[in-house]
Design an enzyme around this catalytic site. Structure first.
Site, short mmCIF file in Angstrom:
data_model
loop_
_atom_site.label_atom_id
_atom_site.label_comp_id
_atom_site.label_asym_id
_atom_site.label_seq_id
_atom_site.Cartn_x
_atom_site.Cartn_y
_atom_site.Cartn_z
N GLY A 143 35.73 50.75 35.39
CA GLY A 143 34.60 51.17 34.58
C GLY A 143 34.54 50.71 33.14
N GLY A 144 35.30 49.69 32.75
CA GLY A 144 35.23 49.23 31.36
C GLY A 144 33.85 48.77 30.97
CE LYS A 145 33.11 42.76 32.89
NZ LYS A 145 34.46 43.11 33.42
CG ASP B 234 32.76 41.75 36.43
OD1 ASP B 234 32.94 40.53 36.56
OD2 ASP B 234 33.56 42.49 35.84
CB ALA C 173 31.91 50.20 38.63
NE ARG D 232 38.42 48.36 42.30
CZ ARG D 232 38.74 47.69 43.40
NH1 ARG D 232 39.99 47.27 43.58
NH2 ARG D 232 37.84 47.45 44.33
CB CYS E 10 37.03 37.29 34.50
SG CYS E 10 37.83 38.03 35.93
#
Length: 519
Positions: free
Chosen positions: A301-303, A368, A298, A326, A421
């Site tokens: 936590g943007g997503k 991610d 995570a 984080r 990414c």
């Protein structure tokens, strides 16, 4: 010696050099780009909105900052943030110009370093001036999006001879430079892009990675909508322009560099800063209300917050990460968002006992994965100089291990999304294919099939291909960061054999037990 000034005329600060502005080969002036539907992707030729003027102190701060920045011992954003904490007298506009100039130097290190061999003064001074030139033109912080205006914006900084020196740089023909110099890439990455996406498009990709990314926001649909956010952003004193993102339904793209953390909308949780590609990743997972969902890596936590909004704050959304720092950054963002279904969970590794407790109970999992970040070079240009092929190989082992562990969480019929990414196939397609080969209980799901509801009018949804089931976004094509996504589904379990009456009674008793909750 007093600094020399260029001749001036009313309404034209650089009248004797007016012909330069009309040249089509201005390397710091870029055309706007639109997608197939005519929507603006990256309005790179837009007027600049900040109208900053460089001052001598900006060059001085850059000179002080560059030695540590170019040592590449720590992430560039961390180095810049630490420097600003030590210089509290700098205002928001000062910080924006210094930071954008520093990152411009990292984006175009090969090109700037080669030209900085010429000129007067220290190497740091020359690099600082080139960085300021870039920030004031293509970085969107000056009076216009061209080199001529940027040089004029530097009038208070330039010493004797530096004006002409910058003019020479602005007229250099990039095609005469070595490919590694003009494309500002390390040799290993330039070679990798030659294999994928390929010789024909790698230079276009490399050029897109040299330009700063525009600022994207995601409207928090728990509190507002995109139309209201657009109006709010466009009311910021007339100094900034906001337009809808071309693909993400809740996205807003900003031209200019507003201090968003000071706005009432930010403090009220009306939006999150999030690249459009990252916003679309949540639709690849496509969570439903009331489900059990895990964001396995995570981070801040943007997503996670985007997923929680799609779930309308129902069900349970676990945010796993191995970094307590984080996860701590997620908590204030979650509080602003108004989401009540997000549960941050610290894990010591991908084999933490907390993961085993949820095995077979989760509807959807997003992985991610930690990666090289080669898709984010517009925002994190230091990564191309800090990362190595050996480092990517180490990441591959971590990616495979994390994906295998996350797969254990899913119930039959559950969805697993692996994302990075990165633009490197060894972190993307290779990991996805390896996972399928080692986990026959999973099957690939076409990203085109998953994203069809989001792009109902398109023959093929954004980032999808008829050649494979994967999802890939490219900076030079889509105007987003580079993202990869693979969608897997756990096959339905085979029907259980009929039980004898005594066995049925025993099973009913066991099913009355409540699963242990994570804390």
């Amino acid at each position: 010696m007093s600094a020399e000034r260029p001749p001036r005329k009313s309404g034209n600060r650089l009248a004797p050099h007016k012909s330069y502005a009309a040249k089509s080969k201005d390397p710091l002036r870029r055309p706007e780009r639109r997608n197939a539907s005519g929507n603006l992707i990256a309005p790179e030729g837009q007027k600049n909105f900040s109208n900053a003027k460089a001052l001598p102190q900006h060059a001085i701060h850059l000179e002080r900052l560059l030695p540590e920045l170019l040592s590449f011992e720590q992430p560039a954003d961390r180095v810049v943030s630490r420097y600003f904490r030590a210089e509290p007298q700098l205002g928001n506009r000062d910080r924006a110009l210094i930071a954008e100039s520093a990152f411009a130097i990292l984006r175009r290190k090969n090109e700037f370093s080669q030209f900085a061999v010429s000129g007067e003064g220290s190497q740091s001074r020359r690099l600082a001036l080139l960085g300021l030139l870039s920030a004031l033109s293509e970085g969107g912080l000056g009076s216009a999006n061209r080199a001529e205006s940027a040089i004029a914006d530097l009038a208070h900084v330039l010493k004797a001879g530096e004006y002409e020196w910058l003019q020479r740089f602005a007229t250099v023909d990039p095609t005469a430079l070595n490919p590694l110099v003009r494309n500002n890439l390390p040799e290993w990455l330039w070679d990798a892009f030659g294999k994928y996406p390929g010789e024909e498009t790698r230079e276009e990709l490399a050029k897109s990675l040299m330009h700063p990314a525009l600022l994207d926001l995601r409207a928090n649909t728990m509190k507002t909508n995109r139309e209201e956010l657009l109006a709010q952003m466009n009311a910021l004193g007339g100094r900034y322009q906001a337009i809808p993102t071309p693909y993400a339904p809740d996205g807003v793209r900003i031209m200019g560099k507003p201090a968003l953390q000071n706005t009432a909308g930010f403090k009220a949780g009306m939006f999150e800063v999030q690249d459009e590609g990252s916003q679309l990743l949540a639709y690849l997972l496509a969570p439903k209300r009331g489900e059990m969902v895990v964001d396995f890596c995570a981070g801040a936590g943007g997503k996670t917050l985007a997923i929680g909004a799609l779930m309308r704050s129902t069900g349970r959304l676990y945010a796993f990460d191995t970094s307590e720092r984080r996860l701590a950054n997620l908590k204030p963002r979650q509080a602003r968002s108004g989401l009540s279904n997000v549960h941050p969970v610290w894990i010591d590794s991908e084999n933490d006992a907390k993961i085993k407790r949820l095995a077979g109970k989760i509807d959807r999992v997003l992985v991610d994965a930690p990666c090289s970040g080669m898709g984010t070079l517009r925002r994190n240009p230091d990564l191309k100089w800090r990362q190595t092929p050996a480092g990517v190989l180490e990441l591959n082992q971590k990616q495979m291990s994390i994906l295998a562990s996350a797969a254990r969480l899913l119930k039959p019929g559950g969805r697993l999304v692996y994302a990075t990414c990165s633009l490197l196939p060894q972190e993307n397609q290779a990991i996805a294919e390896d996972f399928l080969a080692k986990h026959p209980q999973f099957e690939a799901v076409s990203a085109a099939e998953v994203l069809k509801p989001l792009f109902p009018k398109d023959k093929l949804p954004l980032g999808c291909s008829t050649d494979n089931p994967w999802w890939q976004l490219w900076p030079h094509i889509h105007g987003t960061d580079g993202f990869f996504g693979a969608v897997f589904q756990k096959k339905a379990a085979a029907p259980a054999p009929e039980l004898e009456k005594d066995d049925q009674k025993e099973t009913k008793v066991k099913n009355k037990k409540t699963p242990k909750e994570l804390k």
